[in-house]
Design an enzyme around this catalytic site. Structure first.
Site, PDB file in Angstrom:
ATOM      1  N   ASP A 226      -1.802   0.628  -4.127  1.00 24.92           N
ATOM      2  CA  ASP A 226      -2.676  -0.462  -4.559  1.00 24.92           C
ATOM      3  C   ASP A 226      -4.087  -0.005  -4.894  1.00 24.92           C
ATOM      4  O   ASP A 226      -4.984  -0.830  -5.064  1.00 24.92           O
ATOM      5  CB  ASP A 226      -2.705  -1.593  -3.526  1.00 24.92           C
ATOM      6  CG  ASP A 226      -3.363  -1.203  -2.212  1.00 24.92           C
ATOM      7  OD1 ASP A 226      -3.135  -0.073  -1.750  1.00 24.92           O
ATOM      8  OD2 ASP A 226      -4.101  -2.032  -1.647  1.00 24.92           O
TER       9      ASP A 226
ATOM     10  N   ASP B  69      -6.577   1.654  -3.316  1.00 18.08           N
ATOM     11  CA  ASP B  69      -7.759   1.573  -2.460  1.00 18.08           C
ATOM     12  C   ASP B  69      -7.938   2.817  -1.591  1.00 18.08           C
ATOM     13  O   ASP B  69      -8.865   2.886  -0.797  1.00 18.08           O
ATOM     14  CB  ASP B  69      -7.740   0.305  -1.599  1.00 18.08           C
ATOM     15  CG  ASP B  69      -6.660   0.289  -0.529  1.00 18.08           C
ATOM     16  OD1 ASP B  69      -5.763   1.166  -0.558  1.00 18.08           O
ATOM     17  OD2 ASP B  69      -6.698  -0.608   0.341  1.00 18.08           O
TER      18      ASP B  69
ATOM     19  N   ASP C 237      -3.172   5.701  -3.594  1.00 18.20           N
ATOM     20  CA  ASP C 237      -1.971   5.081  -3.059  1.00 18.20           C
ATOM     21  C   ASP C 237      -1.531   3.958  -3.997  1.00 18.20           C
ATOM     22  O   ASP C 237      -2.081   3.790  -5.086  1.00 18.20           O
ATOM     23  CB  ASP C 237      -2.243   4.561  -1.646  1.00 18.20           C
ATOM     24  CG  ASP C 237      -3.293   3.449  -1.620  1.00 18.20           C
ATOM     25  OD1 ASP C 237      -4.065   3.336  -2.595  1.00 18.20           O
ATOM     26  OD2 ASP C 237      -3.342   2.702  -0.628  1.00 18.20           O
TER      27      ASP C 237
ATOM     28  N   SER D 128       0.828  -1.200   0.000  1.00 21.84           N
ATOM     29  CA  SER D 128       0.000   0.000   0.000  1.00 21.84           C
ATOM     30  C   SER D 128       0.867   1.257   0.000  1.00 21.84           C
ATOM     31  O   SER D 128       1.565   1.539  -0.958  1.00 21.84           O
ATOM     32  CB  SER D 128      -0.962  -0.036   1.188  1.00 21.84           C
ATOM     33  OG  SER D 128      -1.851   1.037   1.166  1.00 21.84           O
TER      34      SER D 128
END
Length: 483
Positions: free
Chosen positions: A247, A249, A245, A110
């Site tokens: 990834d 999400d 960010d 992340s």
């Protein structure tokens, strides 16, 4: 041949479950450790959830392909049907698992520093909870040696349902007449976002694409990214700037003036656009949620998506439309909802794309701008940042001292009265004499001390963060933010 069980292997690796997923140093994710996680997931979660196979995805971190290779090889050795998705946003992988009744593993760190990575786990009904995490790290199964196989070619069609979930619902002219910048950096969804926005009529300007991984933290936006937003919005006459960010999400959205909006305000606006009745949010989210008086219930939790999801489930038994979000902007949809006479299905994991499109929908409905909507709903202002390289032991000692000796906090902040302890649910949350809030906690994902503040102005909230972290950095011999 190893005789260590999964519990022992995972414990020795130093990898731990934090606020969302298992996180640790890149070197900790060896083939044996990844195998232990896969063995434990199948042994502990498959009997409970009955999934038929596992889909594996990853972000753009340099360490992610090797970790994905270890995970896929381990799952094949267990006789599990595996589908490799390649690079894609975490919510796209979660939706695939939900629709196909499979489990999912996302290799992603992340927003955490470059030298770290992580694993996120999903069953067919959403993100795993704390009980599932505990079951994984308690698994006594002993992994057998395996052969590491090359990664298969990724199936890029896995992202298609995630895109259609949005494109089938929002009006086809949603973004007509708007110029939207997409700060791509190394986001796992950087190409998907461009495709969606162009399909909805936007003129898209691609910005900041990078071949070197960029760990964007939506709760602690860097000074460089603040400057870039101001520069890009002026240079390209943007109506809106969007990013996420690593990834995909957690969203970052800047209005036409180039100022990044706080994630909890983005969540509030998204909830309004979707006519959400009840919310599950962590302690550190803006109290404008309660002050605006437009939600039937706002339930506060510890920080971390598993805690938010736990309360989503309870609220969904009471209210027809339920959602959650975090101060990082990630939006979790706890129930199916109707938009434009069509259904968006629930997705109880953080998502960055839904907040973007929902807010654009609200802007179009109201005939206003994002900046005007923000001024309407932001009754209080929040700020946040962190000190990096702070161990849990150092954090625990510091927080214990401040909790028992709050006069020290008053001295640093030059308060007339001694702050009171408002909550110890997650770290320590202090209430100052002017109704400002200071909240300190150790990150669950990395060796970082997080600071959140709330005040009656954005300037005051920011000054509280800078003053406090500057003083604490000296005490802890840690570089201050931005230094």
């Amino acid at each position: 041949m190893t005789t260590a069980n999964c519990t022992e292997i995972i414990a020795q690796s130093g990898i731990q479950f934090g606020t969302s997923g298992a996180r640790g140093l890149n070197d900790g994710f060896t083939a044996q450790v990844c195998q232990a996680f896969m063995v434990a997931m199948i042994a502990q979660l498959k009997p409970r959830y009955g999934f038929s196979g596992v889909v594996v995805g990853m972000d753009n971190r340099p360490s992610s392909p090797k970790i994905a290779q270890y995970c896929v090889s381990a799952l094949h050795a267990l006789g599990v049907t595996v589908q490799f998705a390649g690079v894609l946003p975490t919510p796209a992988l979660a939706l695939c698992a939900q629709r196909s009744k499979r489990a999912a593993v996302m290799v992603t760190g992340s927003h955490i520093p470059f030298d770290r990575n992580g694993l996120k786990f999903y069953h067919p009904y959403g993100e795993i909870d704390k009980a599932d995490e505990a079951a994984i790290v308690a698994c006594q199964a002993v992994p057998s040696p395996i052969n590491i196989q090359p990664l298969p070619d990724p199936d890029h069609k896995i992202s298609a349902p995630y895109l259609s979930r949005m494109l089938d619902v929002f009006p086809a002219d949603l973004c007509v007449g708007k110029t939207i910048g997409v700060y791509q950096h190394t986001s796992a969804g950087r190409d998907l976002y461009v495709a969606v926005l162009e399909a909805l009529g936007a003129k898209v300007i691609c910005l900041g694409r990078s071949s070197e991984f960029v760990p964007i933290d939506t709760e602690a936006v860097s000074e460089q990214d603040k400057s870039l937003a101001l520069q890009w919005t002026r240079e390209h006459h943007l109506d809106l700037l969007f990013s996420t960010d690593g990834d995909g999400d957690r969203p970052m959205i800047a209005d036409h003036s180039g100022h990044w909006l706080r994630g909890d305000i983005l969540g509030l606006l998204c909830a309004k656009a979707l006519d959400i009745e009840a919310l599950s949010v962590p302690l550190n989210c803006n109290t404008s949620l309660e002050l605006c008086g437009e939600f039937k219930q706002v339930r506060r939790t510890r920080i971390g998506s598993p805690y938010v999801i736990e309360q989503l489930i309870h609220l969904a038994d009471i209210y027809p439309t339920v959602a959650g979000f975090e101060a990082n902007g990630g939006f979790l949809l706890g129930t199916d909802i109707m938009i434009n006479g069509k259904v968006i299905e629930r997705l109880p994991t953080r998502d960055a794309l839904l907040p973007l499109l929902a807010i654009l929908y609200l802007v179009k409905q109201r005939g206003t701008t994002l900046a005007q909507l923000t001024r309407q709903y932001a009754m209080r202002y929040t700020a946040s940042d962190r000190l990096q390289g702070v161990t849990r032991a150092s954090s625990d000692s510091l927080l214990a001292t401040l909790q028992t000796q709050p006069q020290r906090l008053a001295d640093v902040l030059k308060c007339d009265c001694v702050p009171s302890v408002a909550s110890t649910l997650d770290g320590v949350r202090f209430l100052l004499d002017d109704d400002c809030v200071v909240h300190l906690r150790q990150s669950g994902n990395a060796p970082e001390l997080r600071c959140y503040t709330e005040a009656s102005s954005q300037q005051q909230a920011g000054e509280l963060v800078r003053t406090l972290l500057g003083a604490l950095a000296q005490q802890l011999s840690t570089p201050a933010p931005g230094s």
